[in-house]
Design an enzyme around this catalytic site. Structure first.
Site, PDB file in Angstrom:
ATOM      1  N   LYS A 134     -44.240 -32.245  -1.824  1.00 28.02           N
ATOM      2  CA  LYS A 134     -42.859 -32.562  -1.437  1.00 28.02           C
ATOM      3  C   LYS A 134     -42.371 -33.766  -2.255  1.00 28.02           C
ATOM      4  CE  LYS A 134     -42.143 -32.480   3.084  1.00 28.02           C
ATOM      5  NZ  LYS A 134     -42.429 -32.700   4.526  1.00 28.02           N
ATOM      6  N   ILE A 135     -41.209 -33.606  -2.870  1.00 25.68           N
ATOM      7  CA  ILE A 135     -40.649 -34.619  -3.762  1.00 25.68           C
ATOM      8  C   ILE A 135     -39.170 -34.799  -3.440  1.00 25.68           C
ATOM      9  CG2 ILE A 135     -40.159 -35.181  -6.181  1.00 25.68           C
ATOM     10  CD1 ILE A 135     -42.526 -33.373  -6.952  1.00 25.68           C
TER      11      ILE A 135
END
Length: 322
Positions: A134-135
């Site tokens: 997740k970014i």
């Protein structure tokens, strides 16, 4: 008759429990699980998870003596995320884990951190294709997702999405999924005088329909739900992650849950309804489109600050034990 959750899944929506509590995950039997600093901070304080915290602390202590206190704490946080993530994987078959939000404006550091997290998962026996990274949906974060997907075969979920520009840029970068925050967008709308509609539903529906109409393979993971009606109005979205309280409320519904979003409707929509939008790697064009969306600007910054604050609280908690 199928349960309401089964009806939701029958619309084509994959349901994910937005929790790090293993009992809740087992209860709802989601197809994927997730971790983030907020969930980890809450879970790490529960005595029942002390063994996982101890394993993360042991990893932090095992680092070379040359490691700084900050490096040791950051590594311990990553190790804790992986310890929880590994258990979540055993219950769901897939897990997503967040890169430190403080790296949101540093592409190389985000890539490096993601690869470190994957190595920790591999040490626990998880295959790379079972983990999403997740970014944050900054330009730098989206570029990191591009590199990770293209050069390393890493599945990326671009999160902290509050507007179409972020979703399109992430889709152009080849991210496997984007996570727009339904409830937080709706909250912003109410505070800013939007009274005739749910801005969260409108924004996430537009994102989902746009990506389907223009043929992107990127999936939409709707997140941050405030009520069951929002779930109903987004039935048919690719992925849906909600807190246990929302999923419990869905299970109590008596009226059938039917598709609200379909690929057929999206693909048949006119260009007037869903006008084309493309950046083609043009950073300036992205930044202007993003800056033109007040909700996206304000709520993205707010969300990153909140995740950062929870990460710092988690570090403080772990520091007392290290």
């Amino acid at each position: 008759m199928a349960t309401p959750l089964k009806q939701l899944q029958a619309t084509g929506t994959v349901v994910i429990a937005d929790t790090a509590d293993f009992d809740d995950i087992a209860r709802f039997q989601p197809s994927e699980g997730t971790t983030n600093p907020t969930l980890l901070f809450l879970a790490a304080q529960k005595p029942s998870y002390a063994a996982l915290v101890d394993k993360a602390l042991a990893y932090g202590r095992s680092l070379p003596a040359t490691a700084t206190a900050d490096e040791r704490l950051s590594a311990t946080v990553d190790a804790l995320a992986v310890q929880f993530g590994t258990q979540i994987y055993k219950l769901t078959g897939r897990v997503s884990t967040e890169v430190d939000v403080a790296l949101s404006f540093d592409t190389p550091a985000t890539v490096e951190a993601a690869l470190r997290i994957l190595k920790l998962y591999e040490a626990e026996g998880l295959a790379r294709d079972r983990v999403r990274i997740k970014i944050s949906a900054t330009w730098e974060g989206i570029e990191a997702a591009r590199i990770l997907q293209r050069d390393h075969g890493v599945s990326c979920l671009v999160t902290v999405v509050f507007g179409l520009a972020q979703a399109v840029a992430a889709a152009e970068a080849g991210a496997d999924a984007v996570a727009p925050y339904v409830g937080r967008i709706a909250d912003w709308g109410k505070l800013n005088g939007v009274t005739d509609k749910d801005l969260g539903i409108e924004t996430v529906s537009r994102i989902q329909n746009h990506l389907r109409k223009y043929g992107y393979r990127t999936q939409v993971m709707a997140a941050s739900f405030r009520n069951v009606d929002q779930v109903r109005q987004l039935a048919g979205v690719d992925l849906l992650t909600a807190a246990p309280a929302i999923l419990e409320a869905v299970e109590k519904e008596t009226a059938p849950i039917v598709p609200a979003l379909t690929a057929e409707a999206a693909k048949s929509a006119s260009d007037e309804v869903l006008p084309p939008l493309a950046f083609n790697g043009n950073e300036a064009a992205f930044r202007w489109a993003f800056n033109s969306d007040a909700c996206a600007v304000e709520k993205s910054a707010d969300a990153m600050r909140r995740f950062y604050a929870d990460t710092e609280k988690l570090k403080q908690l772990l520091a007392t034990k290290l």
